[in-house]
Scaffold this motif. Structure first.
Motif, short mmCIF file in Angstrom:
data_model
loop_
_atom_site.label_atom_id
_atom_site.label_comp_id
_atom_site.label_asym_id
_atom_site.label_seq_id
_atom_site.Cartn_x
_atom_site.Cartn_y
_atom_site.Cartn_z
N SER A 36 0.83 -1.22 0.00
CA SER A 36 0.00 0.00 0.00
C SER A 36 0.85 1.26 0.00
O SER A 36 0.31 2.36 0.17
N GLN A 37 2.15 1.08 -0.19
CA GLN A 37 3.11 2.21 -0.24
C GLN A 37 3.03 3.04 1.04
O GLN A 37 3.01 4.26 1.02
N GLN A 38 3.00 2.31 2.18
CA GLN A 38 3.01 2.88 3.52
C GLN A 38 1.79 3.75 3.85
O GLN A 38 1.80 4.51 4.81
N ARG A 39 0.71 3.59 3.07
CA ARG A 39 -0.48 4.40 3.32
C ARG A 39 -1.52 3.70 4.20
O ARG A 39 -2.40 4.35 4.75
N GLU A 40 -1.39 2.36 4.31
CA GLU A 40 -2.42 1.62 5.03
C GLU A 40 -1.83 0.66 6.04
O GLU A 40 -0.74 0.12 5.84
N GLU A 41 -2.57 0.45 7.13
CA GLU A 41 -2.16 -0.47 8.18
C GLU A 41 -3.18 -1.61 8.26
O GLU A 41 -4.38 -1.37 8.43
N LEU A 42 -2.70 -2.84 8.13
CA LEU A 42 -3.57 -4.02 8.22
C LEU A 42 -3.54 -4.58 9.64
O LEU A 42 -2.48 -4.70 10.25
N THR A 43 -4.71 -4.93 10.13
CA THR A 43 -4.84 -5.61 11.42
C THR A 43 -5.70 -6.85 11.21
O THR A 43 -6.73 -6.77 10.53
N ILE A 44 -5.28 -7.97 11.77
CA ILE A 44 -6.03 -9.22 11.63
C ILE A 44 -6.60 -9.60 12.99
O ILE A 44 -5.87 -9.76 13.96
N GLY A 45 -7.91 -9.75 13.05
CA GLY A 45 -8.58 -10.13 14.27
C GLY A 45 -9.19 -11.52 14.16
O GLY A 45 -9.39 -12.04 13.06
N TYR A 46 -9.47 -12.13 15.30
CA TYR A 46 -10.09 -13.46 15.33
C TYR A 46 -11.40 -13.38 16.09
O TYR A 46 -11.43 -12.96 17.25
N HIS A 47 -12.48 -13.75 15.42
CA HIS A 47 -13.79 -13.73 16.07
C HIS A 47 -14.14 -15.14 16.51
O HIS A 47 -14.44 -16.01 15.69
N ALA A 48 -14.09 -15.38 17.81
CA ALA A 48 -14.38 -16.70 18.36
C ALA A 48 -15.80 -16.73 18.93
O ALA A 48 -16.31 -15.69 19.38
N THR A 49 -16.40 -17.92 18.92
CA THR A 49 -17.74 -18.06 19.49
C THR A 49 -17.70 -18.28 21.00
O THR A 49 -18.74 -18.42 21.63
N VAL A 50 -16.49 -18.32 21.55
CA VAL A 50 -16.32 -18.46 22.98
C VAL A 50 -15.45 -17.29 23.46
O VAL A 50 -14.57 -16.83 22.73
N GLU A 51 -15.73 -16.78 24.66
CA GLU A 51 -14.98 -15.64 25.17
C GLU A 51 -13.65 -16.10 25.76
O GLU A 51 -13.58 -16.58 26.90
N VAL A 52 -12.60 -15.96 24.95
CA VAL A 52 -11.25 -16.31 25.39
C VAL A 52 -10.28 -15.24 24.88
O VAL A 52 -10.60 -14.48 23.96
N LEU A 53 -9.13 -15.20 25.49
CA LEU A 53 -8.07 -14.30 25.06
C LEU A 53 -7.04 -15.10 24.25
O LEU A 53 -6.87 -16.29 24.47
#
Length: 374
Positions: free
Chosen positions: A215-232
């Motif tokens: 993205s030529q340093q214009r964008e920041e990607l973040t990857i999240g995980y959506h779980a069906t159980v509340e865990v860290l």
């Protein structure tokens, strides 16, 4: 790591094929329905024991035959060894170094492959099942035991869902078997989630940096995980098991009422954010494609870091789907270090040096002719 030669017998539209590849870049050229994707698929199947586009193994067998066979010679960690996959009406057999493997998890990982096809451009905006498959296949390559737990989880899940449907019809159901199956499901689910969290930490390190570059340093990607159980993500297997046990107890009546398992890894999802916004919902097509490309390039680097060698890269009709900038970035990244297979109808629009120096294979009606270049 590279595959030196490939032999196909009664595989799709290939009756008897033997071909030797270059250890750098191989371009498979042909019109539609001639067999170029079948060739790419065969390499994928040799690595993963199943197709990425066939629902059933029998689809891989030539229509008038009762078996199909794929054989290949692989160079990895300065060693040469044969791999073989055979499919028949009785099932499939996987051989590593001429020895049949009793468990597929003992075979997968011998050959590491990253596939990038047009459907992978829908990795971001497609259904959750596509993203779960992405993460499952990649973890399985670097930790084959993951495939074992995933397979066992799916078996128990099927049994549990069947039981839940049968419990719907009972006025005073006996929940003993449900408790047993739930305990088994949680055991495998907790391992799957723990390994997914570990993998995601590694994936982020590569994907976020690669995305920033594309993205030529214009964008920041973040990857999240959506779980069906509340865990860290920092939780270990035991904490995950406790969380699952509590949630299954709370959902018991609801699951019996609906006749299906409502929580677990089979319902989880990956979420991608660019500059803090959900790319699937709010991202442009360009942002979605950049994210998909970053993930695939991250796969390559992650496998190299974990296994010690670069995997084989399969680019199945995908270059024409990328604009010139992303196409150039992809080819520049893999140039000279990754054995790559490119399938296309024409190379006239691909001017990159990597393609100009590649070996060319022309496919017509299941027959291949080779032409050296460079």
């Amino acid at each position: 790591m590279y595959i030196n030669n490939l032999n196909l017998t009664y595989y799709r539209n290939y009756q008897d094929l033997s071909v030797t590849f270059d250890d750098r870049v191989n371009v498979i050229i042909g019109q539609n329905a001639q067999g170029k994707t079948n060739l790419m698929e065969a390499i994928y199947v040799l690595a993963f024991t199943k197709s990425y586009r066939a629902a059933k193994d029998k689809e891989l067998i030539q229509w008038d035959q009762n078996y199909a066979k794929i054989e290949g010679t692989v160079f990895k960690r300065q060693q040469q060894f044969p791999l073989e996959m055979q499919f028949s009406t009785k099932g499939k057999k996987a051989k590593l170094n001429h020895i049949e493997q009793q468990r597929l998890s003992d075979y997968i990982g011998a050959l590491n492959v990253v596939m990038f096809a047009p459907e992978d451009l829908y990795l971001v905006k497609g259904i959750p099942q596509v993203r779960r498959r992405f993460i499952d296949m990649e973890i399985g390559q670097i930790q084959p035991i993951y495939i074992y737990h995933l397979t066992q989880y799916q078996k128990v899940l099927k049994q549990r869902n069947y039981l839940l449907k049968s419990l719907q019809r009972e006025k005073s159901p006996d929940l003993t078997m449900l408790e047993v199956l739930t305990e088994q499901l949680i055991e495998h689910a907790s391992i799957i989630i723990e390994k997914r969290f570990i993998f995601l930490k590694l994936l982020r390190e590569w994907a976020e940096a690669i995305h920033h570059s594309i993205s030529q340093q214009r964008e920041e990607l973040t990857i999240g995980y959506h779980a069906t159980v509340e865990v860290l993500e920092s939780d270990d297997k035991e904490k995950i098991k406790i969380a699952y046990l509590d949630l299954f107890q709370k959902n018991r009546e609801k699951e019996i009422e609906r006749g299906t398992t409502l929580v677990g890894p089979h319902r989880d999802d990956l979420i991608f954010y660019v500059n803090g916004r959900d790319v699937q919902t709010y991202g442009s097509q360009g942002q979605q494609r950049t994210t998909a490309l970053a993930l695939k390039l991250a796969e390559i680097e992650l496998i190299k870091a974990e296994v010690g060698e670069y995997p084989i890269l399969l680019l199945d009709d995908v270059l024409s789907e990328l604009d010139q900038y992303r196409q150039s970035h992809l080819l520049h990244t893999i140039q000279g270090k990754v054995q790559t297979f490119v399938s296309t109808t024409s190379i006239s629009d691909i001017q990159h040096e990597t393609i100009q120096q590649a070996e060319l294979f022309f496919v017509e009606n299941g027959t291949i002719t080779q032409q050296k270049r460079g």
